[in-house]
Design a protein around this motif. Sequence first.
Motif, PDB file in Angstrom:
ATOM      1  N   LEU A 122       0.857  -1.194   0.000  1.00  0.00           N
ATOM      2  CA  LEU A 122       0.000   0.000   0.000  1.00  0.00           C
ATOM      3  C   LEU A 122       0.886   1.235   0.000  1.00  0.00           C
ATOM      4  O   LEU A 122       1.728   1.395   0.900  1.00  0.00           O
ATOM      5  N   VAL A 123       0.716   2.069  -1.011  1.00  0.00           N
ATOM      6  CA  VAL A 123       1.506   3.291  -1.112  1.00  0.00           C
ATOM      7  C   VAL A 123       0.589   4.456  -1.475  1.00  0.00           C
ATOM      8  O   VAL A 123      -0.579   4.255  -1.819  1.00  0.00           O
ATOM      9  N   GLN A 124       1.151   5.659  -1.417  1.00  0.00           N
ATOM     10  CA  GLN A 124       0.402   6.853  -1.805  1.00  0.00           C
ATOM     11  C   GLN A 124       0.727   7.224  -3.250  1.00  0.00           C
ATOM     12  O   GLN A 124       1.782   6.836  -3.781  1.00  0.00           O
ATOM     13  N   ALA A 125      -0.159   7.962  -3.847  1.00  0.00           N
ATOM     14  CA  ALA A 125       0.068   8.443  -5.210  1.00  0.00           C
ATOM     15  C   ALA A 125       1.388   9.193  -5.276  1.00  0.00           C
ATOM     16  O   ALA A 125       1.703   9.991  -4.378  1.00  0.00           O
ATOM     17  N   GLY A 126       2.169   8.915  -6.317  1.00  0.00           N
ATOM     18  CA  GLY A 126       3.468   9.535  -6.486  1.00  0.00           C
ATOM     19  C   GLY A 126       4.625   8.711  -5.946  1.00  0.00           C
ATOM     20  O   GLY A 126       5.788   8.990  -6.263  1.00  0.00           O
ATOM     21  N   ASP A 127       4.316   7.709  -5.135  1.00  0.00           N
ATOM     22  CA  ASP A 127       5.353   6.852  -4.572  1.00  0.00           C
ATOM     23  C   ASP A 127       5.854   5.837  -5.596  1.00  0.00           C
ATOM     24  O   ASP A 127       5.325   5.742  -6.715  1.00  0.00           O
ATOM     25  N   SER A 128       6.837   5.064  -5.174  1.00  0.00           N
ATOM     26  CA  SER A 128       7.416   4.020  -6.022  1.00  0.00           C
ATOM     27  C   SER A 128       7.358   2.666  -5.332  1.00  0.00           C
ATOM     28  O   SER A 128       7.317   2.583  -4.095  1.00  0.00           O
ATOM     29  N   LEU A 129       7.344   1.616  -6.137  1.00  0.00           N
ATOM     30  CA  LEU A 129       7.427   0.242  -5.655  1.00  0.00           C
ATOM     31  C   LEU A 129       8.232  -0.561  -6.663  1.00  0.00           C
ATOM     32  O   LEU A 129       8.216  -0.246  -7.860  1.00  0.00           O
ATOM     33  N   ARG A 130       8.904  -1.603  -6.181  1.00  0.00           N
ATOM     34  CA  ARG A 130       9.570  -2.525  -7.086  1.00  0.00           C
ATOM     35  C   ARG A 130       9.050  -3.930  -6.832  1.00  0.00           C
ATOM     36  O   ARG A 130       9.171  -4.455  -5.710  1.00  0.00           O
ATOM     37  N   LEU A 131       8.489  -4.511  -7.852  1.00  0.00           N
ATOM     38  CA  LEU A 131       8.016  -5.887  -7.788  1.00  0.00           C
ATOM     39  C   LEU A 131       9.105  -6.828  -8.289  1.00  0.00           C
ATOM     40  O   LEU A 131       9.868  -6.480  -9.197  1.00  0.00           O
ATOM     41  N   SER A 132       9.144  -8.000  -7.691  1.00  0.00           N
ATOM     42  CA  SER A 132      10.081  -9.036  -8.120  1.00  0.00           C
ATOM     43  C   SER A 132       9.313 -10.292  -8.489  1.00  0.00           C
ATOM     44  O   SER A 132       8.267 -10.583  -7.912  1.00  0.00           O
TER      45      SER A 132
END
Length: 118
Positions: free
Chosen positions: A11-21
């Motif tokens: 769960l993140v906020q708009a504008g944030d980043s995530l990296r999926l593996s």
Amino acid sequence: QVQLVESGGGLVQAGDSLRLSCAASGRTFSIDDMGWFRQAPGKEREFVAAIAWSGGNAYYADSVKGRFTISRDNAKNTVYLQMNSLKPEDTGVYYCAARPTGYAWRDWGQGTQVTVSS
């Protein structure tokens, strides 16, 4: 048979980043292409990005071009999806998939949830 296991959602906020593996195991020698797909609630699964296992071109859905980057680490049998400038409409379950070239996407992971709040 190829086994695929995704990780990295959250769960993140708009504008944030995530990296999926996505870690692949089993008959990985049969993989030519790796891809990411997503499915939002009440919608069909859609293509996000794909890359050749041996390198070369990557392909993206228009909705993520310039924000998402797909990459792979052959030594680790892992594909990544770097997601920047996330938007609420990026919310969904993200699936990793694999296939031999010229075939339909054959192997699928169990999915990882990505939720972007506004």
